[in-house]
Design a protein around this motif. Sequence first.
Motif, PDB file in Angstrom:
ATOM      1  N   ASP A 172       0.851  -1.190   0.000  1.00 47.74           N
ATOM      2  CA  ASP A 172       0.000   0.000   0.000  1.00 47.74           C
ATOM      3  C   ASP A 172       0.886   1.240   0.000  1.00 47.74           C
ATOM      4  OD1 ASP A 172      -1.742   2.027   0.353  1.00 47.74           O
ATOM      5  OD2 ASP A 172      -2.558   1.336   2.267  1.00 47.74           O
ATOM      6  N   PRO A 173       0.979   1.935  -1.144  1.00 46.23           N
ATOM      7  CA  PRO A 173       1.926   3.056  -1.225  1.00 46.23           C
ATOM      8  C   PRO A 173       1.503   4.303  -0.455  1.00 46.23           C
ATOM      9  CG  PRO A 173       0.750   2.802  -3.316  1.00 46.23           C
ATOM     10  CD  PRO A 173       0.270   1.713  -2.413  1.00 46.23           C
ATOM     11  N   ARG A 174       0.280   4.327   0.123  1.00 41.22           N
ATOM     12  CA  ARG A 174      -0.133   5.557   0.816  1.00 41.22           C
ATOM     13  C   ARG A 174       0.514   5.656   2.202  1.00 41.22           C
ATOM     14  NH1 ARG A 174      -6.122   4.604   0.956  1.00 41.22           N
ATOM     15  NH2 ARG A 174      -5.175   2.557   1.052  1.00 41.22           N
ATOM     16  N   VAL A 175       1.028   6.836   2.479  1.00 44.13           N
ATOM     17  CA  VAL A 175       1.670   7.047   3.783  1.00 44.13           C
ATOM     18  C   VAL A 175       1.106   8.323   4.377  1.00 44.13           C
ATOM     19  CG1 VAL A 175       3.852   7.666   4.892  1.00 44.13           C
ATOM     20  CG2 VAL A 175       3.823   5.901   3.165  1.00 44.13           C
ATOM     21  N   ARG A 176       0.665   8.233   5.646  1.00 45.23           N
ATOM     22  CA  ARG A 176       0.171   9.449   6.310  1.00 45.23           C
ATOM     23  C   ARG A 176       1.309  10.013   7.170  1.00 45.23           C
ATOM     24  NH1 ARG A 176      -4.336  11.963   6.463  1.00 45.23           N
ATOM     25  NH2 ARG A 176      -5.579  10.287   5.611  1.00 45.23           N
ATOM     26  N   LEU A 177       1.673  11.251   6.878  1.00 41.70           N
ATOM     27  CA  LEU A 177       2.765  11.895   7.625  1.00 41.70           C
ATOM     28  C   LEU A 177       2.236  12.413   8.964  1.00 41.70           C
ATOM     29  CD1 LEU A 177       4.404  13.850   4.655  1.00 41.70           C
ATOM     30  CD2 LEU A 177       5.119  11.677   5.638  1.00 41.70           C
ATOM     31  N   PRO A 178       3.121  12.582   9.967  1.00 47.97           N
ATOM     32  CA  PRO A 178       2.655  13.007  11.286  1.00 47.97           C
ATOM     33  C   PRO A 178       1.863  14.315  11.246  1.00 47.97           C
ATOM     34  CG  PRO A 178       4.917  12.302  11.411  1.00 47.97           C
ATOM     35  CD  PRO A 178       4.558  12.286   9.966  1.00 47.97           C
ATOM     36  N   GLY A 179       2.165  15.187  10.281  1.00 47.93           N
ATOM     37  CA  GLY A 179       1.424  16.457  10.185  1.00 47.93           C
ATOM     38  C   GLY A 179       0.021  16.283   9.648  1.00 47.93           C
ATOM     39  N   GLY A 180      -0.317  15.105   9.123  1.00 53.92           N
ATOM     40  CA  GLY A 180      -1.672  14.841   8.650  1.00 53.92           C
ATOM     41  C   GLY A 180      -1.768  14.655   7.142  1.00 53.92           C
TER      42      GLY A 180
END
Length: 497
Positions: A172-180
């Motif tokens: 799954d190439p989607r990544v949620r960064l800590p900033g949102g």
Amino acid sequence: MISKKDPDIIRAYLEDSSNLKGGYADEVVIPENIEELSRFLKKANAAKEPVTISGGGTGTTGSRIPFGGVVVSLEKFNKIIRISAPDMSAVVETGVIVDELKRAADKENMFYTSHPTESTASVGGTVATNASGARSFKYGSTRNYIKRLKMVLASGEIVDLSRGQVMVSRDDPRVRLPGGSEIGLPLPAYSMPDVKSASGYFVKKGMDLIDLFIGQEGTLSVIIEIEMALVKKPEKILSSFVFFDNNESAWNFAVDARDMSKKKLPRYTASAIDALSIEYFDSNALDFLKAGNAGIPASRSCAIFFEQEVVPDRDEDEILNEWLALISKHGASLDDTWVAMTEKEAERFTGFRHAIPEAVNDLIRGSGFRKFSTDIAVPDDRLLEMMKFYTDALAHQKMRHVIFGHIGENHVHVNILPGSEEEVALAGELVLKFVKKGVSMGGSVSAEHGIGKIKHKYLEEMYGTSGVLAMSKIKKAFDPNCILGLDNIFSRELLKL
Ligand SMILES: Cc1cc2nc3c(=O)[nH]c(=O)nc-3n(C[C@H](O)[C@H](O)[C@H](O)COP(=O)(O)OP(=O)(O)OC[C@H]3O[C@@H](n4cnc5c(N)ncnc54)[C@H](O)[C@@H]3O)c2cc1C
């Protein structure tokens, strides 16, 4: 934000230890806080203006040398925020110089394991290059110690990322960064070799996102704050220079010391030998040291330097006797062996170790030519073959050279020092030959210095053009306009700019 446009000031940012010529920039900016940096990057991104991040300038691959655009100097981010002995960690700003961190940690009886030999590097630079040092034999590279990074992306987004916070999956190439914010992060299919490596982006199944930013060479983000693990300072270190008559004896000694330290065979399990570092110096490297009147035995042609921590629960005599037995087994004279038992003597030895790359760099700076330097690591079982390959090829070409470095990690630096344009061409061919050989053995083309602007074709030898193209998609996911660290790791042609 401070801005400098005076060519004399800019000139200081157009060099590092690579001797790469021709760098240029319009401006050097010196942000004074993270918000200022964020606003600057947002604007540069909108204008598609290249931004080169400058640390201590000790890199060896031209990676902080700009070829156009603006240099960001992080010298104002120079505070040690916290050093905590109870949880053995430190939080520092990127511009803190390694030597300063070392001294501060030392007061708390701890140390930063991954200091490279050059202590004027910035801590941020060591993270951005995943630097190693002589003691990486025992402790591994910088990566192993990084717990959290505060960074600014090309878009200006501020990201505070802890280890374990964001995992990346190939499925799954989607990544949620800590900033949102969310990005698509296609992980390439290449596998990294099982050797010491700082060759392009770290990619592994089920990897931690933070590992992408370690060894990124200023191409993915500007690192501002680093939280790292420190280790307890060894109470006592035994260190020694062992001089040999011939290369084979020195190399075999190193292999035995490495395997005994790693407890590679059942018969080594009880061995008291447990090295912190195992380093090699060929006869040309010793000549550099002899020039400094180091009192090196004149008849000896190469040397191994090793260090071992003397732990309280292990008998010091037992450790020393095992090393002495190993030295004798490989035919070195105990009379000519130097052993340091005090911190002061040990510092003198470390000074010798450091003097070699410095002397080589001084010589090459004066020659007007650039040095050709390998940074290849190979698997344990291929070390002797690789060492022979180097020395046979160099003997055949009769070019001025020095071989030294981290033999315990199957990683020595071959520095070829050309004295004419003809030799420059020959040196280039020779290094490519070494790279191809190392790759054919399952090695890495850069074990610690990175790819920078001068090793693109070596990275292609390692991963193929398709592998490097797949790697560049990671860069484009974080930096779609490719403003950060232009020409580092990837040529601008490969990025199709
Ligand atoms: C005599 C000598 C001995 C050396 N020995 C070793 C050794 O044993 N092991 C080793 O690993 N290296 C060694 N080096 C190489 C060098 O010291 C390391 O690569 C060091 O980590 C570079 O740090 P720096 O601050 O000087 O970085 P710079 O040279 O300024 O920059 C290096 C790269 O890091 C990027 N960068 C710097 N700061 C940041 C940041 N905050 N955010 C994002 N990117 C950033 C730059 O853009 C550039 O791509 C040696 C160099 C010399 C001259």
